[in-house]
Design an enzyme around this catalytic site. Sequence first.
Site: not given
Length: 337
Positions: A32, A34, A79, A123, A125, A147, A151, A177, A292
């Site tokens: 919890l 987020n 997740f 992701s 990304t 980040y 990944k 996205n 970025g």
Amino acid sequence: MILVTGGCGYIGSHTVVELLSAGNEVLVLDNLSNSKVSVIDRVARIAGRAPRFVKADILDRKALDEVFKAHRIEAVIHFAGLKAVGESVAQPQRYYENNVAGTLVLLDAMAAAGVKQIVFSSSATVYGDPEVVPVSEAAPYRPASPYGRSKRMVEELLFDLYAADPEWRIAVLRYFNPVGAHPSAFIGEDPNGVPNNLMPYVTQVAIGQRPELSIFGDDYPTPDGTGIRDYIHVVDLALGHLAALTALSDAPTCLVANLGTGQGYSVKQVVDAFEKASGQRIPVKITGRRAGDVPCYFADPSYARTRLGWTAQRGLDDICRDAWRWQSWAAAHPEEL
Ligand code: NAD
Ligand code: UFG
């Protein structure tokens, strides 16, 4: 039973709805950090029954062992993680600890319990600023933030794990996205503080919480000068996880698939579509580029289509309509959040 780490979060909660609706038993594990536990009741309202819920951290090996001992877990959808690019630049250790070390602890606990099936949230990304669009899974790694590198590290960890023990069944899903909300309006994205991402910012302007949207640059080499992304409806994304689980049930494998629509939209196109879907006007101002940001990327979704039998079904109008429904419901029912 499917264990869903981070299942109270934005993408996790939508996936839990689809898992329950398809007849699966689901156990959500979330710290919890987020999200809010009220999402479990709202998920139950949509699906007609509730998932089980354990408040725990993926870094807590003892808690994980207890979960695997108490339940017959067949597969994990993972997740749980931190996801704010800017924050990861300021607090890299926190990101590597939570995302990389946390996943290591989870994988150890899974192996100890003999559970060798995992779907991992990666992701787009990891591609950074791609040389070629649409971006296929063969594009090189070029993550531009801690980040993104967290990944990439987990992806490589999973590839090494499969090389060492080919009994594993692994699906690495690279999301483009994720936007929108469940059409019921009971769940959606609920960011803390000022939203970093475009769609929640737009919906907060529409509801009157913020005066205007800043468009981060209109001098990119794109048709209208604003950045282009591949916005995928969160329900389509959720269904991609069910397709991945089905693919893993066939045979041990380690697969990597983009989950995107294959269609890019600019910031201005998103704002126009949202105004049409909601009937609200979105005041905008053009500001400088955000550090970025890349000009343009969208997915080549063909591998997911052939390997998983999955394609996104929902378009930008559905996305905007459902995001607006959720924002309107959430603003009218603060006591339910
Ligand atoms: P989210 O923050 O809404 O959900 C993540 C959930 O994980 C939250 O409920 C949080 O409380 C929980 N969590 C975080 N650290 C934990 C820990 N150590 N132990 C247990 N629970 C923990 O984020 P989301 O948008 O639903 O993203 C889910 C996953 O998808 C993340 O791994 C994210 O990196 C990835 N992803 C998200 C996007 C996006 O734009 N939303 C894009 C690509 C990939
Ligand atoms: N944008 C604005 N104004 C805003 C917010 C965003 O103009 O207030 C623009 C951005 O410049 C970009 C586009 O809207 O052109 C999309 O920005 P988002 O922040 O919504 O999404 P990003 O593509 O920057 O990043 C998202 C997630 C990352 C993930 C990445 C790839 O935030 O975690 O998609 O999947 F890695």
